[in-house]
Motif scaffolding. Structure first.
Motif, PDB file in Angstrom:
ATOM      1  N   ARG A   1       5.538   1.079 -15.528  1.00 36.42           N
ATOM      2  CA  ARG A   1       3.978   0.696 -16.416  1.00 36.42           C
ATOM      3  C   ARG A   1       3.433   1.384 -14.746  1.00 36.42           C
ATOM      4  NH1 ARG A   1       2.999  -0.169 -21.649  1.00 36.42           N
ATOM      5  NH2 ARG A   1       1.312  -1.538 -20.393  1.00 36.42           N
ATOM      6  N   GLU A   2       3.648   0.597 -13.790  1.00 32.94           N
ATOM      7  CA  GLU A   2       2.755   0.379 -13.276  1.00 32.94           C
ATOM      8  C   GLU A   2       2.366   0.645 -11.809  1.00 32.94           C
ATOM      9  OE1 GLU A   2       1.565  -3.787 -13.582  1.00 32.94           O
ATOM     10  OE2 GLU A   2       1.316  -3.526 -15.138  1.00 32.94           O
ATOM     11  N   GLY A   3       2.243   0.968 -10.645  1.00 35.77           N
ATOM     12  CA  GLY A   3       2.297   1.091  -8.915  1.00 35.77           C
ATOM     13  C   GLY A   3       2.051   2.961  -9.094  1.00 35.77           C
ATOM     14  N   LEU A   4       2.240   3.388  -7.678  1.00 36.15           N
ATOM     15  CA  LEU A   4       2.223   4.391  -7.953  1.00 36.15           C
ATOM     16  C   LEU A   4       4.098   5.164  -6.947  1.00 36.15           C
ATOM     17  CD1 LEU A   4      -0.681   5.723  -6.516  1.00 36.15           C
ATOM     18  CD2 LEU A   4       0.171   6.464  -8.528  1.00 36.15           C
ATOM     19  N   PRO A   5       4.443   5.946  -6.970  1.00 36.04           N
ATOM     20  CA  PRO A   5       5.341   6.735  -6.460  1.00 36.04           C
ATOM     21  C   PRO A   5       5.298   6.569  -4.763  1.00 36.04           C
ATOM     22  CG  PRO A   5       5.435   8.015  -8.261  1.00 36.04           C
ATOM     23  CD  PRO A   5       4.286   7.767  -8.170  1.00 36.04           C
ATOM     24  N   ALA A   6       3.985   6.410  -4.551  1.00 35.36           N
ATOM     25  CA  ALA A   6       3.926   6.901  -3.047  1.00 35.36           C
ATOM     26  C   ALA A   6       3.081   6.183  -2.550  1.00 35.36           C
ATOM     27  CB  ALA A   6       3.797   8.365  -2.541  1.00 35.36           C
ATOM     28  N   ASN A   7       3.090   5.319  -1.579  1.00 37.23           N
ATOM     29  CA  ASN A   7       1.751   4.174  -1.468  1.00 37.23           C
ATOM     30  C   ASN A   7       1.563   3.937   0.195  1.00 37.23           C
ATOM     31  OD1 ASN A   7       1.400   2.638  -4.155  1.00 37.23           O
ATOM     32  ND2 ASN A   7       3.288   3.473  -3.594  1.00 37.23           N
ATOM     33  N   ALA A   8      -0.293   3.877   0.401  1.00 40.00           N
ATOM     34  CA  ALA A   8      -0.693   3.382   2.222  1.00 40.00           C
ATOM     35  C   ALA A   8      -1.553   2.758   1.459  1.00 40.00           C
ATOM     36  CB  ALA A   8      -1.037   4.816   2.870  1.00 40.00           C
ATOM     37  N   MET A   9      -1.777   2.342   2.795  1.00 42.82           N
ATOM     38  CA  MET A   9      -2.401   0.985   3.063  1.00 42.82           C
ATOM     39  C   MET A   9      -2.687   0.372   4.263  1.00 42.82           C
ATOM     40  SD  MET A   9      -2.050  -2.201   2.953  1.00 42.82           S
ATOM     41  CE  MET A   9      -2.880  -3.055   3.033  1.00 42.82           C
ATOM     42  N   PHE A  10      -3.754  -0.135   4.064  1.00 41.99           N
ATOM     43  CA  PHE A  10      -4.077  -1.278   5.797  1.00 41.99           C
ATOM     44  C   PHE A  10      -5.327  -2.172   5.500  1.00 41.99           C
ATOM     45  CE2 PHE A  10      -7.876   2.786   5.844  1.00 41.99           C
ATOM     46  CZ  PHE A  10      -8.470   2.144   6.575  1.00 41.99           C
ATOM     47  N   ILE A  11      -5.522  -2.378   6.458  1.00 47.27           N
ATOM     48  CA  ILE A  11      -6.427  -3.491   6.655  1.00 47.27           C
ATOM     49  C   ILE A  11      -6.903  -3.608   7.924  1.00 47.27           C
ATOM     50  CG2 ILE A  11      -5.759  -5.457   5.073  1.00 47.27           C
ATOM     51  CD1 ILE A  11      -4.556  -7.229   7.615  1.00 47.27           C
ATOM     52  N   ARG A  12      -8.253  -3.968   8.336  1.00 46.22           N
ATOM     53  CA  ARG A  12      -7.926  -3.826   9.740  1.00 46.22           C
ATOM     54  C   ARG A  12      -9.623  -4.700  10.578  1.00 46.22           C
ATOM     55  NH1 ARG A  12     -13.870  -3.333   8.488  1.00 46.22           N
ATOM     56  NH2 ARG A  12     -14.006  -3.608   6.495  1.00 46.22           N
ATOM     57  N   GLY A  13      -9.845  -4.882  12.012  1.00 44.67           N
ATOM     58  CA  GLY A  13     -10.209  -6.298  12.828  1.00 44.67           C
ATOM     59  C   GLY A  13      -9.510  -7.349  13.011  1.00 44.67           C
ATOM     60  N   ALA A  14      -9.875  -8.062  12.699  1.00 45.94           N
ATOM     61  CA  ALA A  14      -9.648  -9.805  13.394  1.00 45.94           C
ATOM     62  C   ALA A  14      -9.124 -10.224  11.446  1.00 45.94           C
ATOM     63  CB  ALA A  14     -10.491 -10.753  13.402  1.00 45.94           C
ATOM     64  N   ASN A  15      -8.678  -9.419  10.742  1.00 41.77           N
ATOM     65  CA  ASN A  15      -8.638  -9.496   9.720  1.00 41.77           C
ATOM     66  C   ASN A  15      -6.610  -9.482   9.311  1.00 41.77           C
ATOM     67  OD1 ASN A  15      -8.159 -10.428   6.237  1.00 41.77           O
ATOM     68  ND2 ASN A  15      -8.549  -8.089   6.069  1.00 41.77           N
ATOM     69  N   THR A  16      -6.802  -8.450  10.222  1.00 39.30           N
ATOM     70  CA  THR A  16      -4.994  -7.842  11.074  1.00 39.30           C
ATOM     71  C   THR A  16      -4.042  -9.206  11.268  1.00 39.30           C
ATOM     72  OG1 THR A  16      -5.340  -7.227  13.306  1.00 39.30           O
ATOM     73  CG2 THR A  16      -5.227  -5.473  11.680  1.00 39.30           C
ATOM     74  N   ALA A  17      -4.936 -10.579  11.717  1.00 38.51           N
ATOM     75  CA  ALA A  17      -3.919 -11.584  12.412  1.00 38.51           C
ATOM     76  C   ALA A  17      -3.527 -12.595  11.442  1.00 38.51           C
ATOM     77  CB  ALA A  17      -5.672 -12.521  13.301  1.00 38.51           C
ATOM     78  N   HIS A  18      -4.450 -12.111  10.349  1.00 38.62           N
ATOM     79  CA  HIS A  18      -3.343 -12.567   8.723  1.00 38.62           C
ATOM     80  C   HIS A  18      -2.354 -11.352   8.566  1.00 38.62           C
ATOM     81  CE1 HIS A  18      -6.688 -15.616   9.268  1.00 38.62           C
ATOM     82  NE2 HIS A  18      -7.832 -14.203   8.423  1.00 38.62           N
ATOM     83  N   PRO A  19      -1.523 -12.380   8.896  1.00 44.30           N
ATOM     84  CA  PRO A  19       0.337 -11.562   8.241  1.00 44.30           C
ATOM     85  C   PRO A  19       0.312 -10.709   7.372  1.00 44.30           C
ATOM     86  CG  PRO A  19       0.680 -13.463   9.327  1.00 44.30           C
ATOM     87  CD  PRO A  19      -0.316 -13.624   9.333  1.00 44.30           C
ATOM     88  N   HIS A  20      -0.680 -11.442   6.122  1.00 43.25           N
ATOM     89  CA  HIS A  20      -0.833 -11.145   4.609  1.00 43.25           C
ATOM     90  C   HIS A  20      -2.128 -11.109   4.345  1.00 43.25           C
ATOM     91  CE1 HIS A  20       3.397 -11.248   3.079  1.00 43.25           C
ATOM     92  NE2 HIS A  20       3.748  -9.949   4.175  1.00 43.25           N
ATOM     93  N   GLY A  21      -3.057  -9.977   5.160  1.00 36.82           N
ATOM     94  CA  GLY A  21      -4.730 -10.166   5.195  1.00 36.82           C
ATOM     95  C   GLY A  21      -5.080  -9.369   4.080  1.00 36.82           C
ATOM     96  N   LEU A  22      -6.357 -10.033   3.575  1.00 35.28           N
ATOM     97  CA  LEU A  22      -6.376  -8.970   2.086  1.00 35.28           C
ATOM     98  C   LEU A  22      -7.012  -7.853   2.470  1.00 35.28           C
ATOM     99  CD1 LEU A  22      -6.906 -12.003  -0.100  1.00 35.28           C
ATOM    100  CD2 LEU A  22      -4.452 -10.643  -0.308  1.00 35.28           C
ATOM    101  N   HIS A  23      -7.510  -7.033   1.537  1.00 38.48           N
ATOM    102  CA  HIS A  23      -8.767  -5.982   1.940  1.00 38.48           C
ATOM    103  C   HIS A  23     -10.133  -6.807   2.304  1.00 38.48           C
ATOM    104  CE1 HIS A  23      -6.459  -2.167   1.562  1.00 38.48           C
ATOM    105  NE2 HIS A  23      -5.873  -2.656   0.472  1.00 38.48           N
ATOM    106  N   GLU A  24     -10.942  -5.926   2.607  1.00 30.17           N
ATOM    107  CA  GLU A  24     -11.950  -6.064   3.135  1.00 30.17           C
ATOM    108  C   GLU A  24     -12.759  -5.471   3.050  1.00 30.17           C
ATOM    109  OE1 GLU A  24     -12.106 -10.020   5.929  1.00 30.17           O
ATOM    110  OE2 GLU A  24     -12.173  -7.906   6.910  1.00 30.17           O
ATOM    111  N   SER A  25     -13.781  -5.360   1.784  1.00 31.67           N
ATOM    112  CA  SER A  25     -15.027  -4.189   1.967  1.00 31.67           C
ATOM    113  C   SER A  25     -16.093  -4.084   3.511  1.00 31.67           C
ATOM    114  CB  SER A  25     -16.181  -4.583   1.482  1.00 31.67           C
ATOM    115  OG  SER A  25     -16.561  -6.179   1.795  1.00 31.67           O
ATOM    116  N   GLY A  26     -16.739  -3.314   3.143  1.00 30.31           N
ATOM    117  CA  GLY A  26     -17.506  -2.467   4.995  1.00 30.31           C
ATOM    118  C   GLY A  26     -16.528  -1.276   5.929  1.00 30.31           C
ATOM    119  N   ALA A  27     -17.305  -1.016   6.530  1.00 27.07           N
ATOM    120  CA  ALA A  27     -16.268   0.226   7.405  1.00 27.07           C
ATOM    121  C   ALA A  27     -15.522   0.297   8.136  1.00 27.07           C
ATOM    122  CB  ALA A  27     -17.695   0.943   6.729  1.00 27.07           C
ATOM    123  N   VAL A  28     -15.011   0.827   8.371  1.00 31.38           N
ATOM    124  CA  VAL A  28     -14.210   1.294   9.995  1.00 31.38           C
ATOM    125  C   VAL A  28     -15.269   1.554  10.762  1.00 31.38           C
ATOM    126  CG1 VAL A  28     -12.095   2.847  11.732  1.00 31.38           C
ATOM    127  CG2 VAL A  28     -12.000   2.068   8.677  1.00 31.38           C
TER     128      VAL A  28
END
Length: 408
Positions: A226-253
């Motif tokens: 019922r939920e989710g999409l058939p094809a998915n992509a995401m990314f996190i950025r900066g020092a947040n990537t030092a967390h293996p499962h870092g959450l999304h952050e607001s702000g610009a690339v």
């Protein structure tokens, strides 16, 4: 690796014959172990054995298989027609009105007790994946053993061990899922600009990739959720990537941001996994050093995978390389990979304490990561299938740095 089992006109899902063969394997297993009946509560395990995909809620659902070949189910009334649409013909069933009782004055597991009695297995040897329904969405209920007033052999491995080696049809579905995970990642990478919002780019690429998938596959694509999409992509950025499962952050690339991405497809209920480490603008020497180390560690993982070895031996090879050749053991935060199929993480695990013997047809992620505090994480992940002599990548996105640089 395997012969293609779906024609260009086939619906992309497991067929009724394969579900029947799975249940027959369980019937044989029950007879071998002198178990009279098996109660299966886990939603993914129910789907694996019956083809009944559903949205799990507080309402218990159970599939019952007996050693003499009977198939039965405990179902809430609101799922009865849904099961009849997807699942096999039942020899018996227990349909309860609602949870916690819907006016019946009886907990749903009491209906299950009555069903087991009618099947003639009450008081005999009964096993289950778990001893009762899992506590989700406010569900409260007793253990199955307490309801039956007898011991229950609870063992998730009864079904999950059967799921480890994938069939040709499963591998074909996961190969297709990888194709769409790769496509979603390409759309996302091509959309990233300095100033981009990671949430908007991630969701926009996922939606466009899903549009493309549905346009190409049409009625061959069969949603299983019922939920989710058939094809998915995401990314996190900066020092947040030092967390293996870092959450999304607001702000610009921004220029100099390290990006750790994730992309996957879901086809016939089967998942894929693709992750890449990227950089915005020209990579400096520090980034290049860690990127090269991560890429080399992943290659060690690829080379270590072959039938007859254990998962622990594969992990040992990777960890030894990171420790002795790279001198970066302190940057490791997790094991090298995991099995998957109907779920994003499945048994077995490429871990020092998992001694499962690797067999042809198993599907793993290979994703050793290096995490530099206050700087960045470095992780590629690829979906691979075990062949007769080694492994084959199913996710085909480029692993090379030159292809993973976003213009600054």
């Amino acid at each position: 690796m395997t012969d293609i089992v779906f024609s260009e006109s086939d619906r992309l899902e497991i067929g009724a014959d394969e579900y029947r063969l799975r249940r027959e394997r369980v019937f044989r297993l029950l007879a071998e172990r002198e178990i009279d009946a098996l109660c299966v509560f886990g939603p993914t395990r129910v789907a694996y054995l019956s083809g009944f995909f559903f949205s799990p809620t507080e309402r218990p659902i159970a599939l019952i298989l007996t050693a003499n070949g009977q198939v039965a189910a405990l179902l809430p009334n609101l799922e009865l027609s849904h099961f009849q649409q997807q699942g096999p013909k039942l020899d018996d069933s227990a349909i309860y009105p609602e949870y916690p009782g819907g006016g019946s004055g009886r907990h749903p597991l009491l209906f299950l007790r009555d069903l087991l009695s009618r099947l003639g297995v009450l008081g005999k040897v009964i096993a289950a994946d778990v001893d009762g329904y899992e506590h989700r969405w406010g569900y409260r209920g007793p253990a199955l053993s307490a309801v039956l007033e007898q011991p229950v052999q609870a063992d998730v491995a009864l079904i999950d061990d059967l799921r480890m080696v994938k069939s040709a049809a499963e591998i074909a579905l996961m190969t297709e899922a990888c194709r769409w995970g790769d496509h979603a990642h390409r759309l996302m990478q091509d959309s990233i600009r300095v100033g981009s919002e990671e949430l908007l780019i991630s969701h926009g690429a996922s939606l466009q990739a899903t549009r493309d998938l549905l346009a190409e596959l049409g009625g061959r694509y069969v949603p299983k959720a019922r939920e989710g999409l058939p094809a998915n992509a995401m990314f996190i950025r900066g020092a947040n990537t030092a967390h293996p499962h870092g959450l999304h952050e607001s702000g610009a690339v921004g220029v100099g941001d390290v990006l750790v991405t994730g992309a996957y497809g879901v086809v016939g209920g089967y998942e894929s996994e693709l992750e890449r480490t990227m950089i915005v603008g020209e990579p400096n020497a520090e980034f290049q050093r860690y990127f090269a180390a991560m890429l080399a560690a992943q290659q060690v993982g690829f080379d270590a995978l072959r039938p007859g070895r254990t998962c622990a031996e594969v992990e040992s090879d990777v960890r030894r390389f990171i420790r002795d050749e790279l001198g970066m053991d302190d940057l490791v935060r997790h094991h090298t990979g995991h099995g998957f199929g109907l779920e994003g993480h499945e048994h077995p695990f490429l871990d020092l304490d998992d001694h499962t013997v690797i067999e042809p047809g198993m599907v793993f992620s290979v994703e050793p990561g290096l995490y530099v505090p206050e700087f960045a994480g470095f992780r590629h992940s690829d979906t691979v299938v075990i062949t007769e002599s080694g492994m084959e990548r199913l996710s085909l996105y480029s692993r090379e740095l030159d292809d993973l640089v976003v213009a600054g």
